[in-house]
Design a protein around this motif. Structure first.
Motif, PDB file in Angstrom:
ATOM      1  N   GLY A 129      34.526 -21.426-100.461  1.00 48.67           N
ATOM      2  CA  GLY A 129      35.544 -20.419-100.196  1.00 48.67           C
ATOM      3  C   GLY A 129      35.945 -19.694-101.461  1.00 48.67           C
ATOM      4  N   VAL A 130      36.842 -18.756-101.301  1.00 49.01           N
ATOM      5  CA  VAL A 130      37.440 -18.083-102.453  1.00 49.01           C
ATOM      6  C   VAL A 130      38.690 -18.856-102.837  1.00 49.01           C
ATOM      7  N   TYR A 131      38.760 -19.236-104.089  1.00 50.59           N
ATOM      8  CA  TYR A 131      39.890 -20.024-104.592  1.00 50.59           C
ATOM      9  C   TYR A 131      40.849 -19.105-105.345  1.00 50.59           C
ATOM     10  N   TYR A 132      42.109 -19.183-104.954  1.00 51.73           N
ATOM     11  CA  TYR A 132      43.143 -18.327-105.528  1.00 51.73           C
ATOM     12  C   TYR A 132      44.189 -19.170-106.243  1.00 51.73           C
ATOM     13  N   CYS A 133      44.646 -18.656-107.331  1.00 57.02           N
ATOM     14  CA  CYS A 133      45.740 -19.247-108.089  1.00 57.02           C
ATOM     15  C   CYS A 133      47.035 -18.517-107.721  1.00 57.02           C
ATOM     16  N   LYS A 134      48.096 -19.269-107.586  1.00 60.71           N
ATOM     17  CA  LYS A 134      49.394 -18.694-107.241  1.00 60.71           C
ATOM     18  C   LYS A 134      50.457 -19.217-108.190  1.00 60.71           C
ATOM     19  N   LEU A 135      51.311 -18.313-108.641  1.00 62.19           N
ATOM     20  CA  LEU A 135      52.452 -18.689-109.482  1.00 62.19           C
ATOM     21  C   LEU A 135      53.734 -18.373-108.742  1.00 62.19           C
ATOM     22  N   MET A 136      54.660 -19.309-108.771  1.00 61.89           N
ATOM     23  CA  MET A 136      55.997 -19.057-108.232  1.00 61.89           C
ATOM     24  C   MET A 136      57.028 -19.506-109.256  1.00 61.89           C
ATOM     25  N   SER A 137      57.857 -18.569-109.683  1.00 66.20           N
ATOM     26  CA  SER A 137      58.907 -18.920-110.626  1.00 66.20           C
ATOM     27  C   SER A 137      59.893 -19.872-109.974  1.00 66.20           C
ATOM     28  N   ALA A 138      60.225 -20.945-110.669  1.00 69.62           N
ATOM     29  CA  ALA A 138      61.153 -21.925-110.124  1.00 69.62           C
ATOM     30  C   ALA A 138      62.585 -21.406-110.111  1.00 69.62           C
ATOM     31  N   THR A 139      62.864 -20.340-110.856  1.00 70.75           N
ATOM     32  CA  THR A 139      64.231 -19.832-110.941  1.00 70.75           C
ATOM     33  C   THR A 139      64.449 -18.604-110.068  1.00 70.75           C
ATOM     34  N   THR A 140      63.516 -17.654-110.109  1.00 71.93           N
ATOM     35  CA  THR A 140      63.695 -16.401-109.379  1.00 71.93           C
ATOM     36  C   THR A 140      62.906 -16.342-108.084  1.00 71.93           C
ATOM     37  N   ARG A 141      62.010 -17.303-107.875  1.00 71.79           N
ATOM     38  CA  ARG A 141      61.125 -17.337-106.703  1.00 71.79           C
ATOM     39  C   ARG A 141      60.135 -16.164-106.708  1.00 71.79           C
ATOM     40  N   TYR A 142      59.984 -15.521-107.856  1.00 74.99           N
ATOM     41  CA  TYR A 142      58.954 -14.491-108.006  1.00 74.99           C
ATOM     42  C   TYR A 142      57.593 -15.120-107.752  1.00 74.99           C
ATOM     43  N   VAL A 143      56.747 -14.427-106.986  1.00 79.97           N
ATOM     44  CA  VAL A 143      55.425 -14.941-106.628  1.00 79.97           C
ATOM     45  C   VAL A 143      54.360 -13.918-106.995  1.00 79.97           C
ATOM     46  N   THR A 144      53.255 -14.407-107.545  1.00 79.23           N
ATOM     47  CA  THR A 144      52.108 -13.546-107.777  1.00 79.23           C
ATOM     48  C   THR A 144      50.829 -14.352-107.588  1.00 79.23           C
ATOM     49  N   TRP A 145      49.742 -13.635-107.275  1.00 81.24           N
ATOM     50  CA  TRP A 145      48.450 -14.262-107.000  1.00 81.24           C
ATOM     51  C   TRP A 145      47.388 -13.722-107.943  1.00 81.24           C
ATOM     52  N   GLY A 146      46.383 -14.535-108.189  1.00 81.19           N
ATOM     53  CA  GLY A 146      45.212 -14.065-108.895  1.00 81.19           C
ATOM     54  C   GLY A 146      44.259 -13.366-107.940  1.00 81.19           C
ATOM     55  N   GLN A 147      43.141 -12.895-108.492  1.00 80.40           N
ATOM     56  CA  GLN A 147      42.205 -12.114-107.694  1.00 80.40           C
ATOM     57  C   GLN A 147      41.206 -13.002-106.948  1.00 80.40           C
ATOM     58  N   GLY A 148      41.148 -14.267-107.315  1.00 79.45           N
ATOM     59  CA  GLY A 148      40.261 -15.208-106.644  1.00 79.45           C
ATOM     60  C   GLY A 148      38.939 -15.404-107.357  1.00 79.45           C
ATOM     61  N   THR A 149      38.371 -16.582-107.166  1.00 78.24           N
ATOM     62  CA  THR A 149      37.043 -16.897-107.700  1.00 78.24           C
ATOM     63  C   THR A 149      36.254 -17.619-106.614  1.00 78.24           C
ATOM     64  N   GLN A 150      35.003 -17.203-106.426  1.00 76.85           N
ATOM     65  CA  GLN A 150      34.189 -17.736-105.333  1.00 76.85           C
ATOM     66  C   GLN A 150      33.576 -19.077-105.715  1.00 76.85           C
ATOM     67  N   VAL A 151      33.704 -20.035-104.809  1.00 80.28           N
ATOM     68  CA  VAL A 151      33.035 -21.328-104.943  1.00 80.28           C
ATOM     69  C   VAL A 151      32.144 -21.498-103.717  1.00 80.28           C
ATOM     70  N   THR A 152      30.860 -21.700-103.959  1.00 73.00           N
ATOM     71  CA  THR A 152      29.909 -21.925-102.874  1.00 73.00           C
ATOM     72  C   THR A 152      29.191 -23.237-103.122  1.00 73.00           C
ATOM     73  N   VAL A 153      29.286 -24.125-102.138  1.00 75.28           N
ATOM     74  CA  VAL A 153      28.639 -25.431-102.225  1.00 75.28           C
ATOM     75  C   VAL A 153      27.539 -25.463-101.175  1.00 75.28           C
ATOM     76  N   SER A 154      26.304 -25.478-101.641  1.00 73.54           N
ATOM     77  CA  SER A 154      25.181 -25.392-100.713  1.00 73.54           C
ATOM     78  C   SER A 154      23.938 -25.999-101.358  1.00 73.54           C
ATOM     79  N   SER A 155      23.140 -26.644-100.520  1.00 72.81           N
ATOM     80  CA  SER A 155      21.878 -27.189-100.999  1.00 72.81           C
ATOM     81  C   SER A 155      20.742 -26.183-100.793  1.00 72.81           C
TER      82      SER A 155
END
Length: 117
Positions: A91-117
């Motif tokens: 899947g595409v893996y995304y990083c998320k940040l949430m400020s513990a004080t303001t609850r501001y949220v932002t996401w990264g653009q994602g990075t693809q992980v493919t597990v296949s033989s």
């Protein structure tokens, strides 16, 4: 405004390991809750792992014992060590940040992980 940049994804065979990284700009990283999510094709985005500013962690049942989330506040970076990868970890893996004080949220653009033989 905080920006997140993920890296470390790729195409791997089942059973191997990958480490994802997410670097944050700005000065709120150390007081933020950081999370990794993933989204498989045709499925909703799901929470994989979360780490608090104090280092507390929690994981989805599907990755417990295989994945480890960690953070380095000096480098503004959160990591996801993924071991014993399975095809269902694909899947595409995304990083998320949430400020513990303001609850501001932002996401990264994602990075693809493919597990296949």
């Amino acid at each position: 405004q905080v920006q997140l940049v993920e890296s470390g994804g790729g195409l791997v065979q089942p059973g191997v390991s990958l480490r994802l990284s997410c670097v944050a700009s700005g000065r709120v990283f150390s007081i933020s809750v950081m999370s990794w999510y993933r989204q498989a094709p045709g499925k909703q985005r799901e929470l994989v792992a979360v780490i608090t500013s104090g280092g507390g962690t929690n994981y989805a049942d599907s990755v417990k014992g295989r994945f480890t989330i960690s953070r380095d506040n000096a480098k503004n970076t959160v990591y996801l060590q993924m071991n014993s990868l399975k095809p269902e970890d694909t899947g595409v893996y995304y990083c998320k940040l949430m400020s513990a004080t303001t609850r501001y949220v932002t996401w990264g653009q994602g990075t693809q992980v493919t597990v296949s033989s």
